[in-house]
Design a protein around this motif. Structure first.
Motif, PDB file in Angstrom:
ATOM      1  N   GLY A   5      69.635 -80.895  -7.605  1.00 10.14           N
ATOM      2  CA  GLY A   5      68.298 -81.240  -8.084  1.00 10.14           C
ATOM      3  C   GLY A   5      67.345 -80.067  -8.173  1.00 10.14           C
ATOM      4  O   GLY A   5      66.204 -80.234  -8.605  1.00 10.14           O
ATOM      5  N   ALA A   6      67.769 -78.884  -7.780  1.00  7.31           N
ATOM      6  CA  ALA A   6      66.882 -77.716  -7.832  1.00  7.31           C
ATOM      7  C   ALA A   6      66.500 -77.391  -9.273  1.00  7.31           C
ATOM      8  O   ALA A   6      65.351 -77.049  -9.557  1.00  7.31           O
ATOM      9  CB  ALA A   6      67.536 -76.514  -7.166  1.00  7.31           C
ATOM     10  N   SER A   7      67.452 -77.526 -10.180  1.00  7.19           N
ATOM     11  CA  SER A   7      67.162 -77.241 -11.595  1.00  7.19           C
ATOM     12  C   SER A   7      66.133 -78.213 -12.144  1.00  7.19           C
ATOM     13  O   SER A   7      65.236 -77.828 -12.897  1.00  7.19           O
ATOM     14  CB  SER A   7      68.442 -77.330 -12.419  1.00  7.19           C
ATOM     15  N   ALA A   8      66.264 -79.472 -11.772  1.00 11.97           N
ATOM     16  CA  ALA A   8      65.303 -80.470 -12.245  1.00 11.97           C
ATOM     17  C   ALA A   8      63.904 -80.171 -11.707  1.00 11.97           C
ATOM     18  O   ALA A   8      62.908 -80.309 -12.425  1.00 11.97           O
ATOM     19  CB  ALA A   8      65.749 -81.867 -11.824  1.00 11.97           C
ATOM     20  N   LEU A   9      63.823 -79.757 -10.479  1.00 14.91           N
ATOM     21  CA  LEU A   9      62.534 -79.419  -9.889  1.00 14.91           C
ATOM     22  C   LEU A   9      61.923 -78.193 -10.569  1.00 14.91           C
ATOM     23  O   LEU A   9      60.734 -78.182 -10.901  1.00 14.91           O
ATOM     24  CB  LEU A   9      62.689 -79.159  -8.390  1.00 14.91           C
ATOM     25  N   GLU A  10      62.730 -77.178 -10.824  1.00 14.98           N
ATOM     26  CA  GLU A  10      62.239 -75.981 -11.513  1.00 14.98           C
ATOM     27  C   GLU A  10      61.764 -76.324 -12.922  1.00 14.98           C
ATOM     28  O   GLU A  10      60.722 -75.858 -13.370  1.00 14.98           O
ATOM     29  CB  GLU A  10      63.336 -74.916 -11.567  1.00 14.98           C
ATOM     30  N   PHE A  11      62.531 -77.164 -13.602  1.00  7.34           N
ATOM     31  CA  PHE A  11      62.138 -77.587 -14.947  1.00  7.34           C
ATOM     32  C   PHE A  11      60.818 -78.351 -14.910  1.00  7.34           C
ATOM     33  O   PHE A  11      59.938 -78.133 -15.745  1.00  7.34           O
ATOM     34  CB  PHE A  11      63.236 -78.454 -15.583  1.00  7.34           C
ATOM     35  N   ALA A  12      60.664 -79.229 -13.942  1.00  6.20           N
ATOM     36  CA  ALA A  12      59.431 -80.010 -13.821  1.00  6.20           C
ATOM     37  C   ALA A  12      58.220 -79.116 -13.563  1.00  6.20           C
ATOM     38  O   ALA A  12      57.106 -79.426 -13.984  1.00  6.20           O
ATOM     39  CB  ALA A  12      59.573 -81.048 -12.717  1.00  6.20           C
ATOM     40  N   LEU A  13      58.418 -78.010 -12.890  1.00  5.60           N
ATOM     41  CA  LEU A  13      57.318 -77.096 -12.619  1.00  5.60           C
ATOM     42  C   LEU A  13      56.991 -76.203 -13.811  1.00  5.60           C
ATOM     43  O   LEU A  13      55.828 -75.880 -14.064  1.00  5.60           O
ATOM     44  CB  LEU A  13      57.641 -76.223 -11.395  1.00  5.60           C
ATOM     45  N   ILE A  14      57.994 -75.791 -14.549  1.00  2.05           N
ATOM     46  CA  ILE A  14      57.813 -74.843 -15.655  1.00  2.05           C
ATOM     47  C   ILE A  14      57.511 -75.543 -16.985  1.00  2.05           C
ATOM     48  O   ILE A  14      56.783 -75.001 -17.820  1.00  2.05           O
ATOM     49  CB  ILE A  14      59.067 -73.948 -15.794  1.00  2.05           C
ATOM     50  N   ALA A  15      58.024 -76.729 -17.226  1.00  5.63           N
ATOM     51  CA  ALA A  15      57.899 -77.411 -18.519  1.00  5.63           C
ATOM     52  C   ALA A  15      56.453 -77.547 -19.004  1.00  5.63           C
ATOM     53  O   ALA A  15      56.179 -77.261 -20.176  1.00  5.63           O
ATOM     54  CB  ALA A  15      58.590 -78.768 -18.479  1.00  5.63           C
ATOM     55  N   PRO A  16      55.496 -77.970 -18.184  1.00  9.67           N
ATOM     56  CA  PRO A  16      54.120 -78.091 -18.697  1.00  9.67           C
ATOM     57  C   PRO A  16      53.546 -76.758 -19.193  1.00  9.67           C
ATOM     58  O   PRO A  16      52.838 -76.720 -20.198  1.00  9.67           O
ATOM     59  CB  PRO A  16      53.328 -78.611 -17.492  1.00  9.67           C
ATOM     60  N   VAL A  17      53.878 -75.685 -18.517  1.00  6.99           N
ATOM     61  CA  VAL A  17      53.386 -74.370 -18.929  1.00  6.99           C
ATOM     62  C   VAL A  17      54.002 -73.976 -20.267  1.00  6.99           C
ATOM     63  O   VAL A  17      53.308 -73.512 -21.179  1.00  6.99           O
ATOM     64  CB  VAL A  17      53.696 -73.311 -17.849  1.00  6.99           C
ATOM     65  N   VAL A  18      55.301 -74.196 -20.407  1.00 10.47           N
ATOM     66  CA  VAL A  18      55.988 -73.863 -21.658  1.00 10.47           C
ATOM     67  C   VAL A  18      55.452 -74.718 -22.808  1.00 10.47           C
ATOM     68  O   VAL A  18      55.206 -74.219 -23.910  1.00 10.47           O
ATOM     69  CB  VAL A  18      57.522 -74.013 -21.500  1.00 10.47           C
ATOM     70  N   VAL A  19      55.242 -76.005 -22.562  1.00 14.16           N
ATOM     71  CA  VAL A  19      54.706 -76.898 -23.606  1.00 14.16           C
ATOM     72  C   VAL A  19      53.299 -76.469 -24.002  1.00 14.16           C
ATOM     73  O   VAL A  19      52.954 -76.469 -25.194  1.00 14.16           O
ATOM     74  CB  VAL A  19      54.750 -78.370 -23.137  1.00 14.16           C
ATOM     75  N   LEU A  20      52.472 -76.087 -23.053  1.00 15.74           N
ATOM     76  CA  LEU A  20      51.117 -75.629 -23.358  1.00 15.74           C
ATOM     77  C   LEU A  20      51.142 -74.346 -24.192  1.00 15.74           C
ATOM     78  O   LEU A  20      50.403 -74.224 -25.176  1.00 15.74           O
ATOM     79  CB  LEU A  20      50.332 -75.401 -22.066  1.00 15.74           C
ATOM     80  N   ILE A  21      51.991 -73.413 -23.846  1.00 17.84           N
ATOM     81  CA  ILE A  21      52.113 -72.167 -24.612  1.00 17.84           C
ATOM     82  C   ILE A  21      52.619 -72.463 -26.016  1.00 17.84           C
ATOM     83  O   ILE A  21      52.087 -71.936 -27.004  1.00 17.84           O
ATOM     84  CB  ILE A  21      53.025 -71.164 -23.883  1.00 17.84           C
ATOM     85  N   LEU A  22      53.615 -73.320 -26.147  1.00 17.37           N
ATOM     86  CA  LEU A  22      54.164 -73.679 -27.455  1.00 17.37           C
ATOM     87  C   LEU A  22      53.111 -74.388 -28.308  1.00 17.37           C
ATOM     88  O   LEU A  22      52.962 -74.096 -29.492  1.00 17.37           O
ATOM     89  CB  LEU A  22      55.399 -74.555 -27.284  1.00 17.37           C
ATOM     90  N   THR A  23      52.361 -75.292 -27.703  1.00 18.05           N
ATOM     91  CA  THR A  23      51.298 -75.989 -28.429  1.00 18.05           C
ATOM     92  C   THR A  23      50.240 -74.997 -28.918  1.00 18.05           C
ATOM     93  O   THR A  23      49.779 -75.088 -30.055  1.00 18.05           O
ATOM     94  CB  THR A  23      50.652 -77.057 -27.529  1.00 18.05           C
ATOM     95  N   GLY A  24      49.874 -74.053 -28.075  1.00 18.46           N
ATOM     96  CA  GLY A  24      48.899 -73.036 -28.473  1.00 18.46           C
ATOM     97  C   GLY A  24      49.399 -72.175 -29.621  1.00 18.46           C
ATOM     98  O   GLY A  24      48.649 -71.857 -30.541  1.00 18.46           O
ATOM     99  N   MET A  25      50.678 -71.824 -29.582  1.00 16.76           N
ATOM    100  CA  MET A  25      51.251 -71.011 -30.666  1.00 16.76           C
ATOM    101  C   MET A  25      51.264 -71.782 -31.976  1.00 16.76           C
ATOM    102  O   MET A  25      50.920 -71.234 -33.036  1.00 16.76           O
ATOM    103  CB  MET A  25      52.667 -70.569 -30.293  1.00 16.76           C
ATOM    104  N   ILE A  26      51.640 -73.048 -31.937  1.00 19.03           N
ATOM    105  CA  ILE A  26      51.670 -73.870 -33.150  1.00 19.03           C
ATOM    106  C   ILE A  26      50.253 -74.070 -33.683  1.00 19.03           C
ATOM    107  O   ILE A  26      50.005 -73.944 -34.886  1.00 19.03           O
ATOM    108  CB  ILE A  26      52.362 -75.208 -32.876  1.00 19.03           C
ATOM    109  N   ASP A  27      49.310 -74.359 -32.796  1.00 22.72           N
ATOM    110  CA  ASP A  27      47.920 -74.560 -33.191  1.00 22.72           C
ATOM    111  C   ASP A  27      47.349 -73.304 -33.836  1.00 22.72           C
ATOM    112  O   ASP A  27      46.714 -73.355 -34.891  1.00 22.72           O
ATOM    113  CB  ASP A  27      47.103 -74.958 -31.962  1.00 22.72           C
ATOM    114  N   TYR A  28      47.577 -72.154 -33.235  1.00 23.92           N
ATOM    115  CA  TYR A  28      47.101 -70.888 -33.791  1.00 23.92           C
ATOM    116  C   TYR A  28      47.767 -70.624 -35.143  1.00 23.92           C
ATOM    117  O   TYR A  28      47.106 -70.214 -36.087  1.00 23.92           O
ATOM    118  CB  TYR A  28      47.395 -69.747 -32.815  1.00 23.92           C
TER     119      TYR A  28
END
Length: 185
Positions: A19-42
């Protein structure tokens, strides 16, 4: 069977990586989604700006090539043609030498202006995104800005755009806009 001591359970739990991978993904995913959303918006804001500037440049180029049309007899036709060059998703206002004008807002084009003004020469000044024509002056005289008095065409273009995150300096009050002032004579 022997029961594990509480300290043994904690040691096994600390070594467990399930479950360590799932926990790491849960911590990193919101940051990655926010960066991706910002790139698409820009990217969409830049695309809207560049698309509008491309059309505005084409209309300004046509105005320069049609310098002979800047006058009372064909100024209204030139204004309507310049409005037609810019696609209908953009609102546009064209003024031919403080005379004949054409405007398209929401896909509806309307002519306006006084045709006789197009035969005169002006020293327009730019204040922000507003052109002040001033009074007619002698052609080829030097204006206070250092430009020679002559005949001008203004093309203002805008489009509503609502960014997802922020305007990035490309969007002001929900609108992407630009202005071209072309001296044709």
């Amino acid at each position: 069977m022997r029961r594990a001591a509480p300290t043994d359970m904690w040691r096994r739990f600390a070594r467990c990586v399930a479950g360590a991978s799932a926990l790491e993904f849960a911590l990193i995913a919101p940051v990655v989604v926010l960066i991706l959303t910002g790139m698409i918006d820009y990217g969409l804001a830049v695309y809207t700006r560049f698309s509008m500037n491309e059309r505005l440049s084409a209309a300004a180029n046509y105005a320069m090539l049609s310098a002979a049309s800047v006058g009372s007899s064909s100024g209204a036709t030139l204004a309507a043609t310049l409005v037609a060059i810019i696609p209908s998703q953009f609102d546009v206002t064209v003024v031919v030498n403080n005379g004949p004008a054409a405007q398209r807002v929401g896909g509806v084009s309307t002519p306006s202006g006084t045709a006789s003004n197009a035969d005169l020469c002006y020293c327009p000044t730019l204040s922000g995104s507003t052109v002040a024509w001033g009074s007619a002056t002698t052609c080829a005289s030097t204006c206070s800005s250092g430009v020679l008095a002559g005949k001008f065409v203004t093309i203002a273009c805008s489009r509503s755009y609502t960014p997802l995150l922020m305007g990035y300096g490309l969007v002001s009050s929900g609108v992407v806009s630009d202005l071209a002032v072309v001296q044709v004579q």
